[in-house]
Design a protein around this motif. Structure first.
Motif, mmCIF file in Angstrom:
data_model
loop_
_atom_site.group_PDB
_atom_site.id
_atom_site.type_symbol
_atom_site.label_atom_id
_atom_site.label_comp_id
_atom_site.label_asym_id
_atom_site.label_seq_id
_atom_site.Cartn_x
_atom_site.Cartn_y
_atom_site.Cartn_z
ATOM 1 N N GLY A 160 -135.960 -37.302 120.119
ATOM 2 C CA GLY A 160 -136.717 -38.265 119.323
ATOM 3 C C GLY A 160 -136.093 -38.627 118.006
ATOM 4 O O GLY A 160 -136.722 -39.312 117.187
ATOM 5 N N ALA A 161 -134.850 -38.194 117.755
ATOM 6 C CA ALA A 161 -134.200 -38.471 116.478
ATOM 7 C C ALA A 161 -132.766 -38.940 116.711
ATOM 8 O O ALA A 161 -132.143 -38.580 117.710
ATOM 9 N N PRO A 162 -132.221 -39.753 115.790
ATOM 10 C CA PRO A 162 -130.806 -40.133 115.905
ATOM 11 C C PRO A 162 -129.921 -38.888 115.805
ATOM 12 O O PRO A 162 -130.323 -37.858 115.270
ATOM 13 N N ASP A 163 -128.702 -39.011 116.315
ATOM 14 C CA ASP A 163 -127.791 -37.874 116.311
ATOM 15 C C ASP A 163 -127.286 -37.554 114.909
ATOM 16 O O ASP A 163 -127.188 -38.421 114.036
ATOM 17 N N LEU A 164 -126.958 -36.287 114.735
ATOM 18 C CA LEU A 164 -126.326 -35.787 113.517
ATOM 19 C C LEU A 164 -124.905 -35.375 113.894
ATOM 20 O O LEU A 164 -124.678 -34.774 114.945
ATOM 21 N N LEU A 165 -123.950 -35.691 113.020
ATOM 22 C CA LEU A 165 -122.558 -35.364 113.296
ATOM 23 C C LEU A 165 -122.002 -34.497 112.176
ATOM 24 O O LEU A 165 -122.104 -34.853 110.994
ATOM 25 N N VAL A 166 -121.462 -33.336 112.538
ATOM 26 C CA VAL A 166 -120.725 -32.511 111.582
ATOM 27 C C VAL A 166 -119.250 -32.796 111.846
ATOM 28 O O VAL A 166 -118.715 -32.482 112.903
ATOM 29 N N ASP A 167 -118.614 -33.431 110.864
ATOM 30 C CA ASP A 167 -117.281 -34.008 111.062
ATOM 31 C C ASP A 167 -116.397 -33.580 109.890
ATOM 32 O O ASP A 167 -116.820 -32.829 109.007
ATOM 33 N N VAL A 168 -115.166 -34.075 109.882
ATOM 34 C CA VAL A 168 -114.263 -33.793 108.771
ATOM 35 C C VAL A 168 -114.150 -35.056 107.924
ATOM 36 O O VAL A 168 -114.088 -36.172 108.444
ATOM 37 N N ASN A 169 -114.174 -34.888 106.602
ATOM 38 C CA ASN A 169 -114.040 -36.008 105.679
ATOM 39 C C ASN A 169 -113.140 -35.577 104.533
ATOM 40 O O ASN A 169 -113.462 -34.629 103.805
ATOM 41 N N ALA A 170 -112.001 -36.238 104.395
ATOM 42 C CA ALA A 170 -111.032 -35.888 103.351
ATOM 43 C C ALA A 170 -110.651 -34.416 103.430
ATOM 44 O O ALA A 170 -110.509 -33.741 102.411
ATOM 45 N N GLY A 171 -110.513 -33.928 104.663
ATOM 46 C CA GLY A 171 -110.073 -32.550 104.854
ATOM 47 C C GLY A 171 -111.152 -31.507 104.694
ATOM 48 O O GLY A 171 -110.883 -30.308 104.783
ATOM 49 N N VAL A 172 -112.372 -31.934 104.441
ATOM 50 C CA VAL A 172 -113.485 -30.995 104.223
ATOM 51 C C VAL A 172 -114.573 -31.289 105.245
ATOM 52 O O VAL A 172 -114.895 -32.452 105.524
ATOM 53 N N ARG A 173 -115.173 -30.228 105.788
ATOM 54 C CA ARG A 173 -116.237 -30.431 106.768
ATOM 55 C C ARG A 173 -117.450 -31.081 106.090
ATOM 56 O O ARG A 173 -117.856 -30.678 105.003
ATOM 57 N N ALA A 174 -117.989 -32.088 106.739
ATOM 58 C CA ALA A 174 -119.101 -32.843 106.166
ATOM 59 C C ALA A 174 -120.074 -33.221 107.265
ATOM 60 O O ALA A 174 -119.807 -33.040 108.445
#
Length: 304
Positions: A160-174
């Motif tokens: 029932g909710a949009p997906d959440l993404l744990v990704d890399v941003n500028a070399g840092v996990r975000a």
């Protein structure tokens, strides 16, 4: 040794000098220490001079339940209501001794009551069900994160909710997600068994999530724990007799509630009983526990 705070209101200078000369002698014989304070609201005893009836009535109405109001008058003078009357101004040594003894007894009773209240609160806190992070959505995410390569995106799908993404941003996990869901308490209270948490290379999913701003993963973890614990303390918080913060949380990065920076300021570099923290914050104990839990998982809490 019991400490007694004393204020004077309307006492003439010559009478005040006599009172100051007698207090050390009388207090010493009773094993008490004393100090003069200017504000009667923070005193245990207030010696009143010849004040107008209106002024006495105002003091009685404002302070009469919290301290001893001692009215010093001449014999035969009509006593105002709501105060304890001494027959001499300045009061004599035996009169001061009786007043100090009564104040000391009241202080001891108040301290015992406060101690019982603290012990009761401690016992109630100890009986609370513990928060087990591994059984929460944020805990399930955290359990997977250390196993991933830095460039492996982790998708979190909550029914029932949009997906959440744990990704890399500028070399840092975000983390990237629709801000509405990211800040929702209900999102973080979802049963992880009903959610999908897995590495994903789905181009559509990645594209949808990456259009949202990246937030530091620690911000995700802070808000997720605070939302999920619902007043249940981590074991570290439950067994603490005193708690404080090692340093100020970075509230520029961490999502937070309006009152939390003020609370944090009073905890940095200090150790206080959790019950005192609750009293000073004037917030429900469940909210304080949630905040301490969130700070603890980031390594910001110190306890005894």
């Amino acid at each position: 040794m019991t400490d007694v705070s004393i204020a004077t209101v309307g006492i003439e200078d010559k009478d005040l000098m006599v009172l100051k000369s007698l207090l050390p002698l009388v207090a010493r014989t009773q094993g008490l220490s004393w100090q003069l304070v200017e504000d009667p609201a923070v005193a245990q005893i207030a010696f009143l001079g010849r004040l107008s009836p209106e002024r006495v009535a105002e003091l009685v109405g404002r302070l009469g339940d919290s301290l001893l109001l001692i009215y010093c008058c001449s014999r035969g003078e009509e006593a105002p209501p709501g105060v304890r009357v001494l027959g001499h101004c300045p009061p004599r040594a035996n009169e001061i001794a009786e007043v100090l003894a009564e104040a000391a007894q009241r202080a001891a009773t108040s301290a015992a009551t406060a101690q019982r209240a603290t012990e009761s609160a401690v016992a109630a806190r100890a009986m609370r069900k513990l928060f087990l992070p591994e059984r929460s959505l944020i805990g399930a995410i955290q359990a997977i994160i250390p196993k991933l390569l830095i460039d492996q995106p982790l998708a979190v799908s909550v029914p029932g909710a949009p997906d959440l993404l744990v990704d890399v941003n500028a070399g840092v996990r975000a983390a990237r997600a629709d801000p509405t869901w990211f800040s929702s308490h209900d999102f973080w209270r979802a049963d992880p068994a009903a959610c999908q948490i897995k590495v994903s290379n789905d181009a559509k999913l990645l594209g949808e999530c990456r259009r949202f701003s990246a937030r530091p993963y620690q911000a995700l973890r802070f808000w997720g724990v605070m939302s999920a614990s619902q007043g249940q303390p981590l074991a570290e918080i439950a067994r603490a007799t005193r708690v404080g913060l090692k340093k100020m949380p970075d509230f520029k990065l961490l999502p937070h509630l309006e009152w939390q920076p003020r609370l944090a300021e009073g905890l940095v570099g200090k150790l206080s009983a959790p019950e005192h923290v609750v009293a000073s914050a004037a917030r429900p104990i469940e909210e304080i526990i949630d905040f301490l839990n969130a700070a603890a998982v980031l390594g910001l809490v110190k306890t005894e």
